[in-house]
Enzyme design. Structure first.
Site, PDB file in Angstrom:
ATOM      1  N   GLY A  72       0.738  -1.211   0.147  1.00 11.70           N
ATOM      2  CA  GLY A  72       0.057   0.232  -0.141  1.00 11.70           C
ATOM      3  C   GLY A  72       0.939   1.280  -0.086  1.00 11.70           C
ATOM      4  O   GLY A  72       0.453   2.167  -0.833  1.00 11.70           O
ATOM      5  N   THR A  73       1.668   1.299   0.648  1.00  9.15           N
ATOM      6  CA  THR A  73       2.821   2.477   0.895  1.00  9.15           C
ATOM      7  C   THR A  73       3.215   2.748  -0.454  1.00  9.15           C
ATOM      8  O   THR A  73       3.340   3.985  -0.789  1.00  9.15           O
ATOM      9  CB  THR A  73       4.041   2.162   1.985  1.00  9.15           C
ATOM     10  OG1 THR A  73       3.392   2.080   3.187  1.00  9.15           O
ATOM     11  CG2 THR A  73       4.760   3.452   2.185  1.00  9.15           C
ATOM     12  N   ASN A 152      -8.710   3.637   8.263  1.00  8.13           N
ATOM     13  CA  ASN A 152      -8.000   2.468   9.293  1.00  8.13           C
ATOM     14  C   ASN A 152      -8.406   2.569  10.698  1.00  8.13           C
ATOM     15  O   ASN A 152      -8.283   1.546  11.180  1.00  8.13           O
ATOM     16  CB  ASN A 152      -6.496   2.255   8.825  1.00  8.13           C
ATOM     17  CG  ASN A 152      -5.821   3.536   8.902  1.00  8.13           C
ATOM     18  OD1 ASN A 152      -5.957   4.508   8.025  1.00  8.13           O
ATOM     19  ND2 ASN A 152      -4.779   3.779   9.725  1.00  8.13           N
ATOM     20  N   GLN A 180      -8.086  -0.434   3.294  1.00  8.97           N
ATOM     21  CA  GLN A 180      -8.936  -1.011   4.201  1.00  8.97           C
ATOM     22  C   GLN A 180     -10.137  -1.331   3.525  1.00  8.97           C
ATOM     23  O   GLN A 180     -11.129  -2.006   4.162  1.00  8.97           O
ATOM     24  CB  GLN A 180      -9.159  -0.190   5.357  1.00  8.97           C
ATOM     25  CG  GLN A 180      -8.040   0.233   5.987  1.00  8.97           C
ATOM     26  CD  GLN A 180      -7.559  -1.119   6.863  1.00  8.97           C
ATOM     27  OE1 GLN A 180      -8.320  -2.092   7.098  1.00  8.97           O
ATOM     28  NE2 GLN A 180      -6.224  -1.123   7.468  1.00  8.97           N
ATOM     29  N   SER A 200      -3.266  -3.315  -0.741  1.00  8.38           N
ATOM     30  CA  SER A 200      -2.487  -4.301   0.022  1.00  8.38           C
ATOM     31  C   SER A 200      -2.668  -5.618   0.523  1.00  8.38           C
ATOM     32  O   SER A 200      -3.776  -5.970   0.851  1.00  8.38           O
ATOM     33  CB  SER A 200      -1.826  -3.704   1.190  1.00  8.38           C
ATOM     34  OG  SER A 200      -0.912  -4.170   1.751  1.00  8.38           O
ATOM     35  N   HIS A 202      -1.426  -7.607   2.585  1.00  4.18           N
ATOM     36  CA  HIS A 202      -1.613  -8.505   4.137  1.00  4.18           C
ATOM     37  C   HIS A 202      -2.758  -7.763   4.692  1.00  4.18           C
ATOM     38  O   HIS A 202      -2.987  -8.397   5.965  1.00  4.18           O
ATOM     39  CB  HIS A 202      -0.193  -7.905   4.635  1.00  4.18           C
ATOM     40  CG  HIS A 202       0.039  -6.506   4.984  1.00  4.18           C
ATOM     41  ND1 HIS A 202      -0.178  -6.216   6.497  1.00  4.18           N
ATOM     42  CD2 HIS A 202       0.457  -5.408   4.432  1.00  4.18           C
ATOM     43  CE1 HIS A 202       0.203  -4.931   6.445  1.00  4.18           C
ATOM     44  NE2 HIS A 202       0.476  -4.418   5.307  1.00  4.18           N
ATOM     45  N   THR A 238      12.464  -7.458 -10.800  1.00  5.41           N
ATOM     46  CA  THR A 238      11.652  -9.004 -11.025  1.00  5.41           C
ATOM     47  C   THR A 238      10.592  -9.046 -10.103  1.00  5.41           C
ATOM     48  O   THR A 238      10.410  -8.843  -8.989  1.00  5.41           O
ATOM     49  CB  THR A 238      12.846  -9.903 -10.710  1.00  5.41           C
ATOM     50  OG1 THR A 238      13.935  -9.518 -11.580  1.00  5.41           O
ATOM     51  CG2 THR A 238      12.388 -11.367 -10.904  1.00  5.41           C
ATOM     52  N   CYS A 326       3.776   6.719  21.123  1.00  2.52           N
ATOM     53  CA  CYS A 326       4.346   7.276  22.353  1.00  2.52           C
ATOM     54  C   CYS A 326       5.639   7.767  21.654  1.00  2.52           C
ATOM     55  O   CYS A 326       6.325   6.898  20.987  1.00  2.52           O
ATOM     56  CB  CYS A 326       4.656   6.154  23.362  1.00  2.52           C
ATOM     57  SG  CYS A 326       5.336   6.795  24.629  1.00  2.52           S
TER      58      CYS A 326
END
Ligand code: PLP
Length: 387
Positions: A72-73, A152, A180, A200, A202, A238, A326
């Site tokens: 996706g990125t 997301n 998503q 994406s 995954h 490839t 954080c």
């Protein structure tokens, strides 16, 4: 107790059918599709099948409107940078304030380094896009609109088909990060004005490190990654054949089971929400109550700290996500909830639960069993004595 995984918007388990489809392409069928011998042809044929499986899932008109990427990125970066390249006279980008960092960080970088103007369209307290602000920002200076199909963090669905029609009026390229949404929402891209779409592997029970970019035929395009002639000169390198095969299989499974799976998943999600709202005071659900992914819930436990809930649930074998990050010494609330005008204290009390086809009713029961005690401790200690 079996682990409870409710963080499927972060990543999903590879379906065993996907894995089985992939395995031969590491061993017996290891060929390079660019080769002219039989080993290459087998790999090439597998890519064609995978492209058609994706084509069916998103309703593309032509299979070659789809190129495979590393995820996706990369697809998002490729779409935005390509549009700026092919529309040199246009120096503005429209996006939303609640995009994934794969779009927002790129936009911020472009703003700082290339004098590109970025419009980040605001959302209301339900996370709904400000259509008037979008209309105002849409001019002939805009090269590309990149607005996500579904969020997301909250699952809020944007009316991308309408947004694409509006973008067309000023000749801007319309791209959507649908990572998503693909596999969850029925899609028929050929009947929309959407020019580009990212997905994406995954996030839909396929492997990590593989994704795709849809590029409507006729839309000008410039490759991000240069080298060999793979993907008709649109993405060199490839091909990740096992990954591509896995993504194709994942697409096929998603399309086959979509309706039934969504009904099931939504019933689990709604059961969790109902339980949380009933048993925990000062609890509210974030996102658009009318247009939301069936698998996602973002819940604010006012007076509690989402990140701490995430860590405490983890001790009970439950995986979920707090949108907060954080940063060395302080907690920063999620940019999505912040954009929804949520006060910092409330945004820091948010937790996201996201479901998949592998969840069961017991998963919900387990969360409902442990979470009230966890939240009560926070809400108890946060109570300010009166008088
Ligand atoms: C996960 C995600 C991405 C990034 O996809 P990768 O394949 O992990 O690079 C982009 N956009 C959204 C909305 C996501 O949820």
């Amino acid at each position: 107790m079996r682990p409870v995984y409710l963080d499927n918007n972060a990543t999903t388990r590879v379906d065993s059918e996907v894995l089985q489809a992939m395995l031969p392409f590491f061993t017996d069928h290891f060929g390079n599709p660019s080769s002219k011998h039989d080993a290459g042809a087998v790999a090439g044929a597998a890519m064609k099948t995978a492209r058609q499986q994706l084509q069916a899932l998103i309703g593309a008109k032509f299979e070659h409107e789809i190129i495979f990427t590393s995820g996706g990125t990369e697809s998002n970066n490729t779409a935005v940078l390509s549009a700026l390249y092919v529309m040199p006279g246009r120096t503005e980008i429209i996006t939303s304030a609640v995009e994934h960092p794969a779009v927002l960080a790129l936009c911020t970088h472009l703003e700082k380094t290339s004098g590109i103007k970025v419009h980040r369209i605001p959302v209301d307290h339900h996370g709904r896009l400000d259509i008037d602000a979008y209309r105002t920002a849409l001019t002939h200076r805009v090269a590309i609109v990149s607005i996500m199909w579904a969020n997301n963090e909250t699952g809020t669905i944007f009316p991308v088909a309408t947004l694409a029609d509006m973008a067309k009026q000023v000749g801007a390229i319309f791209h959507t990060d649908a990572v998503q949404a693909v596999g969850r929402l029925p899609m028929d891209l050929k009947s929309t004005a959407i020019d580009m779409l990212s997905l994406s592997g995954h996030k839909l029970h396929g492997p990590k490190g593989v994704g795709a970019l849809y590029i409507r035929r006729g839309v000008p395009f410039h490759a991000l990654i240069k080298g060999g002639h793979q993907e008709r000169d649109r993405r060199a390198g490839t091909e990740n054949i096992p990954g591509v095969v896995g993504l194709g299989k994942a697409a096929e499974l998603a399309l086959e089971g979509m309706d039934e799976e969504n009904t099931w998943i939504k019933s689990l999600r709604d059961r969790l929400e109902k339980g949380l709202l009933e048993h925990i005071p000062r609890t509210s659900v974030n996102g658009d109550p009318l247009a939301r992914l069936p698998n996602t819930t973002s819940v604010t436990f006012d007076g509690a700290v989402g990140e701490a809930i995430e860590l405490l649930l983890n001790r009970h074998g439950i995986a979920c996500s707090s949108g907060s990050a954080c940063n060395s010494s302080f907690l920063r609330p999620s940019h999505v909830l912040e954009a929804m005008h949520m006060p910092d204290t409330a945004a820091l009390g948010a937790v996201r639960f996201s479901f998949s086809r592998f969840n069961r009713e017991e998963d919900v029961d387990q969360v409902l069993h442990v979470i009230p005690g966890i939240v009560r401790k926070f809400q108890g200690s946060a109570r300010v004595p009166v008088g």
